[in-house]
Design an enzyme around this catalytic site. Structure first.
Site, PDB file in Angstrom:
ATOM      1  N   HIS A 151      -1.418   0.376   5.603  1.00 47.80           N
ATOM      2  CA  HIS A 151      -2.057   1.340   6.512  1.00 47.80           C
ATOM      3  C   HIS A 151      -1.178   2.545   6.826  1.00 47.80           C
ATOM      4  O   HIS A 151      -0.958   2.900   7.976  1.00 47.80           O
ATOM      5  CB  HIS A 151      -2.472   0.653   7.816  1.00 47.80           C
ATOM      6  CG  HIS A 151      -3.573  -0.339   7.653  1.00 47.80           C
ATOM      7  ND1 HIS A 151      -4.253  -0.870   8.726  1.00 47.80           N
ATOM      8  CD2 HIS A 151      -4.112  -0.919   6.536  1.00 47.80           C
ATOM      9  CE1 HIS A 151      -5.164  -1.739   8.280  1.00 47.80           C
ATOM     10  NE2 HIS A 151      -5.085  -1.776   6.945  1.00 47.80           N
ATOM     11  N   TYR A 181      -9.647  -9.761  10.973  1.00 53.71           N
ATOM     12  CA  TYR A 181      -9.705 -10.630   9.802  1.00 53.71           C
ATOM     13  C   TYR A 181      -9.656 -12.099  10.179  1.00 53.71           C
ATOM     14  O   TYR A 181     -10.129 -12.960   9.436  1.00 53.71           O
ATOM     15  CB  TYR A 181      -8.573 -10.283   8.831  1.00 53.71           C
ATOM     16  CG  TYR A 181      -8.859  -9.036   8.027  1.00 53.71           C
ATOM     17  CD1 TYR A 181      -9.827  -9.033   7.031  1.00 53.71           C
ATOM     18  CD2 TYR A 181      -8.167  -7.851   8.281  1.00 53.71           C
ATOM     19  CE1 TYR A 181     -10.108  -7.888   6.307  1.00 53.71           C
ATOM     20  CE2 TYR A 181      -8.436  -6.701   7.553  1.00 53.71           C
ATOM     21  CZ  TYR A 181      -9.405  -6.727   6.573  1.00 53.71           C
ATOM     22  OH  TYR A 181      -9.688  -5.593   5.863  1.00 53.71           O
ATOM     23  N   TYR A 232     -11.116   7.505  19.431  1.00 53.11           N
ATOM     24  CA  TYR A 232     -12.129   6.789  18.642  1.00 53.11           C
ATOM     25  C   TYR A 232     -12.071   5.278  18.830  1.00 53.11           C
ATOM     26  O   TYR A 232     -12.798   4.538  18.170  1.00 53.11           O
ATOM     27  CB  TYR A 232     -12.019   7.226  17.169  1.00 53.11           C
ATOM     28  CG  TYR A 232     -12.463   8.670  17.042  1.00 53.11           C
ATOM     29  CD1 TYR A 232     -13.781   8.988  16.750  1.00 53.11           C
ATOM     30  CD2 TYR A 232     -11.591   9.703  17.349  1.00 53.11           C
ATOM     31  CE1 TYR A 232     -14.215  10.301  16.729  1.00 53.11           C
ATOM     32  CE2 TYR A 232     -12.007  11.020  17.336  1.00 53.11           C
ATOM     33  CZ  TYR A 232     -13.320  11.310  17.025  1.00 53.11           C
ATOM     34  OH  TYR A 232     -13.755  12.617  17.029  1.00 53.11           O
ATOM     35  N   GLN A 276       0.814  -1.213   0.000  1.00 55.09           N
ATOM     36  CA  GLN A 276       0.000   0.000   0.000  1.00 55.09           C
ATOM     37  C   GLN A 276       0.848   1.264   0.000  1.00 55.09           C
ATOM     38  O   GLN A 276       0.313   2.367   0.008  1.00 55.09           O
ATOM     39  CB  GLN A 276      -0.932  -0.003   1.219  1.00 55.09           C
ATOM     40  CG  GLN A 276      -1.960  -1.118   1.201  1.00 55.09           C
ATOM     41  CD  GLN A 276      -2.810  -1.142   2.459  1.00 55.09           C
ATOM     42  OE1 GLN A 276      -2.835  -0.201   3.247  1.00 55.09           O
ATOM     43  NE2 GLN A 276      -3.508  -2.247   2.667  1.00 55.09           N
ATOM     44  N   GLU A 327     -15.711   3.497   8.765  1.00 55.09           N
ATOM     45  CA  GLU A 327     -16.224   4.593   9.576  1.00 55.09           C
ATOM     46  C   GLU A 327     -16.178   5.944   8.880  1.00 55.09           C
ATOM     47  O   GLU A 327     -15.257   6.230   8.107  1.00 55.09           O
ATOM     48  CB  GLU A 327     -15.406   4.705  10.877  1.00 55.09           C
ATOM     49  CG  GLU A 327     -15.529   3.506  11.783  1.00 55.09           C
ATOM     50  CD  GLU A 327     -14.726   3.646  13.065  1.00 55.09           C
ATOM     51  OE1 GLU A 327     -14.707   2.676  13.850  1.00 55.09           O
ATOM     52  OE2 GLU A 327     -14.132   4.727  13.298  1.00 55.09           O
TER      53      GLU A 327
END
Length: 364
Positions: free
Chosen positions: A146, A259, A248, A79, A238
């Site tokens: 991430h 997962y 949060y 990513q 979200e």
């Protein structure tokens, strides 16, 4: 060559609260890219578009692409790669451009970094000079997921950075790490003295909010309220109303599961953590976030538009103060990575992956 196609031919409207409907826009293909990730408009109406492998282009609104040189070394993989692009609020005067990207460290470790440089535009592209790294994720870790690293300037000139927890879970709650957080910085990367944890020093002082997973979208609504979108785990994507100093809850609470299938308590079991204003299971995989303010789609003013990756959709969310609800969803048949509003009120989308198209949406 520029191709014009209509939502009627390429898309079918998805079910929404009011039932099925045709898309209220036509989509024009402007250009194609190799794994595009982000875009930002220049004052002259051109766009800057990043590609994950480490390329940056200036793009005219008729699709002519010219390369920008002088980019930082990008650790491309998974990513990671070249990420977001943002202009300084006084870009007309100082020419400062901000880029986020994945950066390699020692022993195979990686982390997001943020650099700023002066952009000099030329007829055949442009050049970045005086490149300076002004922020890094701490610590660098193993893995290539991430990163988050979306960038957003506020109306009063502060720079907000979304920082993913790098698939490591616990850093989201670790105040000695800036992973899994949304951060507030000055335009030079220093820490504003009125940040909620500024008196604790170090990376803790950067933190605006915590308990995030992979925040891939940040935007301000017309009232100046900050919102973010983030990928949930297995379920529980979200949309959050981001408040100063708020927690949060990830990974202590989530409306999704790990997962592996292992349960995570829902938000309503731990009211001390801020719950999302809206959440999705099945997931939409939000790639970004924009809040519309233009006149072309007058009925959408003040609404959130979320580009969806696995959902291959553009999701419109009605915002009403602190409340949010999905209003309708437009199937796009491609993974959508980013959405921005153009200077004339058109909506511009970037598709994800090889051959990802830059699309301009205008009313039907």
């Amino acid at each position: 060559m520029k191709h014009l196609f209509t939502a009627l031919l390429l898309m079918t409207a998805s079910a929404c609260a009011s039932g099925e409907q045709d898309h209220p826009f036509v989509a024009e293909e402007v250009a194609q890219f190799d794994k595009p990730w982000a875009m930002a408009f220049l004052p002259d109406g051109r766009l800057l578009v990043t590609e994950k492998p480490g390329r940056l282009f200036a793009v005219t609104q008729d699709g002519t692409k010219t390369p920008i040189s002088g980019l930082p070394d990008v650790a491309y993989g998974g990513q990671g790669g070249l990420g977001d692009v943002a202009l300084h609020p006084q870009f007309d005067d100082n020419g400062l451009l901000y880029l986020s990207y994945a950066e390699a460290g020692d022993d195979g470790l990686h982390g997001a970094a943020l650099a700023r440089a002066q952009l000099e535009l030329t007829a055949d592209g442009g050049t970045l000079s005086g490149l300076q790294v002004i922020w890094r994720q701490v610590p660098k870790v193993t893995g290539r997921g991430h990163y988050g690293h979306r960038l957003l300037f506020s109306a009063d000139g502060y720079l907000f950075v979304s920082s993913g927890e790098r698939q490591k879970f616990d850093p989201s709650q670790d105040m000695q790490s800036n992973l899994g957080k949304i951060l507030r910085l000055n335009d030079d990367g220093s820490v504003p003295p009125d940040n909620p944890f500024a008196d604790q020093g170090g990376v803790t002082a950067e933190i605006w909010s915590l308990g995030h997973r992979n925040p891939l979208g940040v935007a301000f609504d017309p009232d100046g309220q900050l919102w973010n979108t983030e990928m949930g785990p297995r379920g529980g994507d979200e949309l959050n109303r981001v408040l100063r100093g708020e927690n949060y809850g990830y990974p202590i609470v989530s409306n999704g599961r790990h997962y592996s299938g292992r349960n995570i308590p829902d938000h309503d079991t731990r009211p001390e953590f801020a719950a999302p204003a809206a959440w999705w299971t099945p997931v939409i995989s939000p790639g970004g976030l924009m809040i519309y303010s233009g006149d072309l789609f007058a009925d959408w003013q003040g609404d959130a538009l979320i580009p969806g990756l696995s959902s291959q959709a553009l999701v419109r969310v009605d915002l009403d103060g602190s409340e949010a609800r999905e209003a309708e969803r437009f199937e796009m048949d491609r993974r959508i990575r980013a959405a921005v509003e153009g200077p004339a009120g058109a909506i511009w989308l970037l598709e994800d992956g090889s051959g990802g198209r830059l699309l301009k949406l205008t009313p039907r």
